[in-house]
Design an enzyme around this catalytic site. Structure first.
Site, PDB file in Angstrom:
ATOM      1  N   ARG A   1       0.844  -1.198   0.000  1.00 26.31           N
ATOM      2  CA  ARG A   1       0.000   0.000   0.000  1.00 26.31           C
ATOM      3  C   ARG A   1       0.872   1.238   0.000  1.00 26.31           C
ATOM      4  O   ARG A   1       2.036   1.196   0.329  1.00 26.31           O
ATOM      5  CB  ARG A   1      -0.898  -0.001   1.246  1.00 26.31           C
ATOM      6  CG  ARG A   1      -1.967  -1.073   1.203  1.00 26.31           C
ATOM      7  CD  ARG A   1      -2.765  -1.089   2.492  1.00 26.31           C
ATOM      8  NE  ARG A   1      -3.457   0.159   2.710  1.00 26.31           N
ATOM      9  CZ  ARG A   1      -3.364   0.892   3.826  1.00 26.31           C
ATOM     10  NH1 ARG A   1      -2.594   0.497   4.808  1.00 26.31           N
ATOM     11  NH2 ARG A   1      -4.027   2.006   3.948  1.00 26.31           N
TER      12      ARG A   1
ATOM     13  N   ARG B   1       2.487   3.843  19.198  1.00 21.47           N
ATOM     14  CA  ARG B   1       3.749   3.659  19.909  1.00 21.47           C
ATOM     15  C   ARG B   1       3.829   2.207  20.371  1.00 21.47           C
ATOM     16  O   ARG B   1       2.832   1.652  20.852  1.00 21.47           O
ATOM     17  CB  ARG B   1       3.810   4.604  21.108  1.00 21.47           C
ATOM     18  CG  ARG B   1       5.142   5.304  21.176  1.00 21.47           C
ATOM     19  CD  ARG B   1       5.177   6.330  22.262  1.00 21.47           C
ATOM     20  NE  ARG B   1       4.496   7.561  21.907  1.00 21.47           N
ATOM     21  CZ  ARG B   1       3.586   8.163  22.693  1.00 21.47           C
ATOM     22  NH1 ARG B   1       3.258   7.655  23.836  1.00 21.47           N
ATOM     23  NH2 ARG B   1       3.035   9.285  22.316  1.00 21.47           N
TER      24      ARG B   1
ATOM     25  N   LYS C   1       4.454  -6.591  11.758  1.00 22.83           N
ATOM     26  CA  LYS C   1       3.652  -6.911  10.579  1.00 22.83           C
ATOM     27  C   LYS C   1       3.911  -8.348  10.110  1.00 22.83           C
ATOM     28  O   LYS C   1       5.042  -8.735   9.834  1.00 22.83           O
ATOM     29  CB  LYS C   1       3.990  -5.919   9.460  1.00 22.83           C
ATOM     30  CG  LYS C   1       3.124  -6.094   8.236  1.00 22.83           C
ATOM     31  CD  LYS C   1       2.824  -4.777   7.599  1.00 22.83           C
ATOM     32  CE  LYS C   1       2.181  -4.969   6.237  1.00 22.83           C
ATOM     33  NZ  LYS C   1       1.624  -3.747   5.707  1.00 22.83           N
TER      34      LYS C   1
HETATM   35  C1  BTN Z   1       0.618  -3.868   2.303  1.00 20.47           C
HETATM   36  O1  BTN Z   1       1.274  -2.860   2.016  1.00 20.47           O
HETATM   37  O2  BTN Z   1       0.464  -4.185   3.479  1.00 20.47           O
HETATM   38  C2  BTN Z   1       0.003  -4.710   1.217  1.00 20.47           C
HETATM   39  C3  BTN Z   1       0.964  -5.762   0.728  1.00 20.47           C
HETATM   40  C4  BTN Z   1       0.392  -6.633  -0.362  1.00 20.47           C
HETATM   41  C5  BTN Z   1       1.439  -7.551  -0.954  1.00 20.47           C
HETATM   42  C6  BTN Z   1       0.845  -8.551  -1.883  1.00 20.47           C
HETATM   43  S1  BTN Z   1       1.982  -9.811  -2.354  1.00 20.47           S
HETATM   44  C7  BTN Z   1       0.868 -10.394  -3.561  1.00 20.47           C
HETATM   45  C8  BTN Z   1       0.250  -9.179  -4.203  1.00 20.47           C
HETATM   46  N1  BTN Z   1       1.082  -8.687  -5.283  1.00 20.47           N
HETATM   47  C9  BTN Z   1       1.608  -7.506  -5.007  1.00 20.47           C
HETATM   48  O3  BTN Z   1       2.368  -6.862  -5.759  1.00 20.47           O
HETATM   49  N2  BTN Z   1       1.171  -7.069  -3.819  1.00 20.47           N
HETATM   50  C10 BTN Z   1       0.286  -8.020  -3.198  1.00 20.47           C
END
Ligand code: BTN
Length: 291
Positions: free
Chosen positions: A86, A289, A152
């Site tokens: 994102r 935090r 994460k």
């Molecule tokens: C985030 O930023 O938290 C979202 C991450 C999403 C990653 C996945 S991996 C499979 C799909 N292809 C991508 O290029 N992005 C999503």
């Protein structure tokens, strides 16, 4: 033996024998994934593609959708050369260790506006799949992060196109950390964790998890299509890891401090200011935090 370093795989030389991978490799396999797809999903999936290497499974399915691909197309990859997160972030996607998958779904008539909240449904789906493999420590961070121990574990990227109140489609992409080495993790710009740390290094099969995640995602997509976000709200709230915490919402042009007060009935974030006033937000990134 030029292949292993080129794939970024870590290995050591064993005298007289050859090379040993630093960690076992379970490559994705269509038959093994299919064995864990439930009947509901199997009936709605139009095709499953497994790519050894691709730029991004999301970009790929967006392009397929624009060329008319059928709903229910699934794309998985061993490695993404340009995995996307994102807010324009890169998604670190080393070979063979994690889960990178995307699902294309067509919506007949809800329109793009009706898709808000879809990422919450997808988050709930992934939590359900994790529970099915015994991982109970994972939770959700609005709008669509999977977190555990304040770090994460995975992320969801929903991209959509089509008419604002007619036919449209969405690509729901999931990146889930199964096993990342410290070296691979150096490229991630936020605290991270993997399933190996939660469940033990070999506790979770990639193929089994892929099958269960896809089954749950497909079920969530069809339930979302039929009923909207409302059928996911209670479950999302149960797994909301930031409820009641103090945090800051990062928007493109400003930052807003407040208490994170959960989500409203449309899946919007509720932020309560120091004066007790509650504001709703449809997008942004939360930072809290670490305790
Ligand atoms: C985030 O930023 O938290 C979202 C991450 C999403 C990653 C996945 S991996 C499979 C799909 N292809 C991508 O290029 N992005 C999503």
């Amino acid at each position: 033996m030029t292949g292993l370093p080129a794939l970024g795989l870590e290995y050591s030389a064993v005298t007289g024998k050859g090379y040993r991978l630093a960690r076992p490799l379970e490559l994705l396999s269509k038959p093994e994934i299919s064995a864990f797809l439930d009947r509901h999903a199997a009936l709605r999936i139009s095709a499953v593609e497994i790519h050894d290497r691709i730029d991004s499974t999301n970009s790929h399915l967006m392009a397929c959708a624009r060329r008319g691909a059928a709903s229910g197309l699934i794309s998985l990859a061993e490695h993404q050369t340009a995995g996307r997160g994102r807010r324009g972030r890169r998604w670190v996607s080393p070979y063979g260790g994690n889960l990178y998958c995307s699902v294309l779904w067509r919506f007949r008539d809800c329109g793009l506006a009706g898709l808000s909240g879809l990422s919450l449904a997808a988050g709930v789906a992934v939590i359900r799949a994790l529970r099915r493999v015994g991982v109970t420590e994972a939770g959700l961070k609005w709008p669509n992060d999977l977190i555990s121990r304040e770090r994460k574990l995975g992320g969801i990227l929903v991209e959509a196109a089509g008419e604002s109140d007619g036919p449209c489609f969405a690509v729901v992409g999931l990146g889930l950390n199964l096993r990342l080495s410290e070296r691979e993790g150096l490229d991630i710009d936020q605290p991270w964790i993997d399933l190996a740390a939660l469940a033990g290094a070999d506790a979770v099969s990639r193929n089994k998890l892929a099958g269960l995640v896809l089954s749950e995602l497909v079920r969530a997509l069809s339930d979302f299509e039929a009923h909207g976000v409302k059928v996911f709200l209670d479950e999302w709230r149960k797994h909301d890891r930031l409820y009641g915490r103090e945090g800051v919402l990062l928007l493109s042009d400003r930052q807003i401090y407040g208490i994170l007060a959960g989500i409203d009935d449309n899946g919007l974030l509720i932020l309560q200011g120091a004066d007790g006033r509650r504001q709703l937000f449809a997008s942004g990134e939360i930072s809290v935090r670490t305790v």
